[in-house]
Scaffold this motif. Structure first.
Motif, PDB file in Angstrom:
ATOM      1  N   UNK A  86      39.906  44.333  50.148  1.00 47.09           N
ATOM      2  CA  UNK A  86      39.315  44.396  48.804  1.00 47.09           C
ATOM      3  C   UNK A  86      38.105  45.342  48.800  1.00 47.09           C
ATOM      4  N   UNK A  87      37.364  45.317  49.891  1.00 48.90           N
ATOM      5  CA  UNK A  87      36.229  46.237  50.010  1.00 48.90           C
ATOM      6  C   UNK A  87      36.727  47.685  49.993  1.00 48.90           C
ATOM      7  N   UNK A 103      45.680  48.024  42.652  1.00 50.30           N
ATOM      8  CA  UNK A 103      46.883  48.671  42.125  1.00 50.30           C
ATOM      9  C   UNK A 103      46.974  48.712  40.611  1.00 50.30           C
ATOM     10  N   UNK A 104      46.606  47.620  39.942  1.00 44.68           N
ATOM     11  CA  UNK A 104      46.737  47.575  38.482  1.00 44.68           C
ATOM     12  C   UNK A 104      45.762  48.557  37.811  1.00 44.68           C
ATOM     13  N   UNK A 137      48.085  43.187  43.303  1.00 42.86           N
ATOM     14  CA  UNK A 137      49.219  42.272  43.364  1.00 42.86           C
ATOM     15  C   UNK A 137      48.805  40.886  43.845  1.00 42.86           C
ATOM     16  N   UNK A 138      47.728  40.832  44.621  1.00 38.99           N
ATOM     17  CA  UNK A 138      47.312  39.545  45.171  1.00 38.99           C
ATOM     18  C   UNK A 138      45.992  39.041  44.620  1.00 38.99           C
ATOM     19  N   UNK A 139      45.237  39.900  43.928  1.00 41.68           N
ATOM     20  CA  UNK A 139      43.890  39.518  43.505  1.00 41.68           C
ATOM     21  C   UNK A 139      43.565  39.906  42.075  1.00 41.68           C
ATOM     22  N   UNK A 166      41.203  34.603  39.292  1.00 40.30           N
ATOM     23  CA  UNK A 166      42.364  33.989  38.652  1.00 40.30           C
ATOM     24  C   UNK A 166      42.576  32.571  39.179  1.00 40.30           C
ATOM     25  N   UNK A 167      43.013  31.712  38.300  1.00 41.41           N
ATOM     26  CA  UNK A 167      43.276  30.327  38.716  1.00 41.41           C
ATOM     27  C   UNK A 167      44.702  30.175  39.213  1.00 41.41           C
ATOM     28  N   UNK A 168      45.539  31.184  38.961  1.00 38.67           N
ATOM     29  CA  UNK A 168      46.932  31.098  39.438  1.00 38.67           C
ATOM     30  C   UNK A 168      47.427  32.484  39.857  1.00 38.67           C
ATOM     31  N   UNK A 169      48.221  33.131  39.004  1.00 34.15           N
ATOM     32  CA  UNK A 169      48.785  34.433  39.397  1.00 34.15           C
ATOM     33  C   UNK A 169      47.750  35.556  39.267  1.00 34.15           C
ATOM     34  N   UNK A 170      47.909  36.582  40.098  1.00 33.78           N
ATOM     35  CA  UNK A 170      47.096  37.788  39.944  1.00 33.78           C
ATOM     36  C   UNK A 170      47.725  38.654  38.847  1.00 33.78           C
TER      37      UNK A 170
END
Ligand code: KG4
Ligand code: ZN
Length: 398
Positions: free
Chosen positions: A156-157, A329-330, A189-191, A209-213
């Motif tokens: 993430x960094x 990515x997004x 995709x994960x965060x 996020x509390x569920x999906x990224x």
């Protein structure tokens, strides 16, 4: 300082060689070599990343990518001295679970000279642990054989630091003028996280996020529409066409947690709402045609963007920031960039906005080398022994 960087946290196997200069205020990154292989097509039939397949693919592709990156950096020099028996044995132990990778690296390091690098940066988390281990094991083996230190790097960094750079005329990247405190919106995709930085590497997570990224939501929605993995770019393309052609969906989707008091996100309800809407539409009208798919993709993308922008705005109004940066990515999504910029111009005109070039937004090794250099010059490299250097699937920013 020359850094060999390795990234294998998800479904991209990547190796880069960077020449880094300057300081925390004016770092400069010259990319000497950059090799990346995306396994996306291989995972497509599973609709997401399948960890053991990712691990196998990383192991098979790592050494050819290492060779390609070093060749591009003009650092491949033939060596006629084979490894000693002791070196081969130690390498075998270090890579005991990855015999193929061990053999490939023994062949490679016997054939070529130690390259002119100062350190090896490698992602140690967060990500898929079986995938992370391949990069870590390769880094440990090369560190041992070449006698180079390892800089363990947070994925993430890597997204944050690379998003704070801009291309320079010489083909490299320069750190932008980063005004602290800085707010980072990380969407991958994960965060999905809002990270407040009062200084370099001084993080506070103020929303998540509390569920999906966000990327995961795009990938799952795309799958519903019968589109290949990764779904984000596919949805982006359809939504863009809908905007150009003036198509609006008959379906309206919710904007989950839009007005909640916190800076958190939730995308799983949106995905479920999309699934029910699709079923309802198809029971009334039959299979969804291309035109309605474009409109539906536009509606879904706008729902995600509305929430991301609203929560970023909320975070900024509660946490004064000199710079807003988006990464992951997004953040390759042009529509998201435009919406965030508009929100910033309107509400925070004195703040700077930063994002990476699209090619650095999705996973790559250049971003890992960049983050490693920033750690190095701020003397904040995590001090981990070989034994302590492990894959950490849930590694936090710290
Ligand atoms: O950062 P990344 O490459 O890998 C992770 O660390 O997860 O992010 C991948 C995610 C995928 O979910 C993909 O669908 C999404 O980023 N993505 C996009 C776009 N390009 C990639 N999502 C929306 N719009 C895009 N243009
Ligand atoms: Zn990523």
């Amino acid at each position: 300082m020359k850094i060999l960087a390795i990234e294998t946290s998800c479904d991209e196997t990547a190796v880069a060689i960077l020449e880094c200069t300057g300081d925390l205020d004016a770092a400069r990154f010259n990319v000497l070599g950059n090799a990346l292989y995306s396994q996306a097509e291989k995972h497509s039939e599973y609709g997401g990343v399948y960890p053991n397949l990712a691990k196998r693919e990383h192991a098979a592709n790592f050494t050819p990518l290492l060779q390609a990156a070093l060749a591009e950096a003009e650092m491949l020099m033939a060596n006629h001295e084979p490894l000693s028996v002791e070196q081969c044995e130690t390498l075998g132990e270090l890579l005991s679970r990855e015999a193929d990778l061990a053999n490939a690296l023994i062949d490679f390091t016997s054939e070529f000279e130690v390259p002119d690098i100062d350190a090896i940066a490698v992602t140690h988390g967060p990500g898929l642990e079986p995938a992370l281990w391949v990069g870590l094991n390769a880094a440990r083996a090369l560190s041992y054989l070449w006698n180079k230190p390892i800089i363990p790097t947070n994925h993430i960094e890597g997204h944050i630091v690379s998003s704070l750079t801009l291309p320079n005329p010489k083909g490299g990247f320069d750190l932008v003028d980063v005004r602290m405190p800085t707010l980072a919106l990380i969407v991958s995709g994960g965060h999905t996280e809002l990270v407040y930085m009062t200084d370099w590497f001084d993080y506070r997570i103020i929303g998540g996020t509390r569920d999906d990224a966000a990327g995961e939501a795009f990938d799952k929605f795309a799958r519903m529409l019968g589109l290949p993995y990764p779904g984000g770019p596919e949805i982006s393309k359809l939504a863009e066409k809908a905007r150009r052609e003036g198509i609006n969906s008959k379906i309206t989707l919710p904007r989950p947690m839009l007005t909640s008091a916190d800076c958190d996100f939730s995308f799983s309800g949106l995905k479920t709402a999309a699934l029910y809407s699709l079923r309802e539409y198809e029971s009334e009208h039959g299979l969804m045609g291309d035109r309605e798919k474009k409109g539906f993709a536009r509606e879904f993308e706008e729902a995600v963007i509305d929430v991301l922008v609203a929560k970023t705005r909320k975070a900024l109004s509660q946490h004064k920031s000199g710079t807003l940066v988006i990464g992951g990515g997004v953040s390759a999504s042009k529509a998201l960039r435009v919406s965030l910029q508009e929100m910033a111009d309107k509400n925070f005109p004195d703040m700077d906005c930063a994002a990476s070039v699209p090619s650095l937004a999705t996973d790559n090794a250049v971003m890992i080398g960049m983050a490693a250099f920033m750690r190095e010059i701020s003397e904040q490299v995590p001090n981990l022994s070989f034994e302590e250097l492990r894959a950490q699937g849930n590694l936090k920013l710290q």
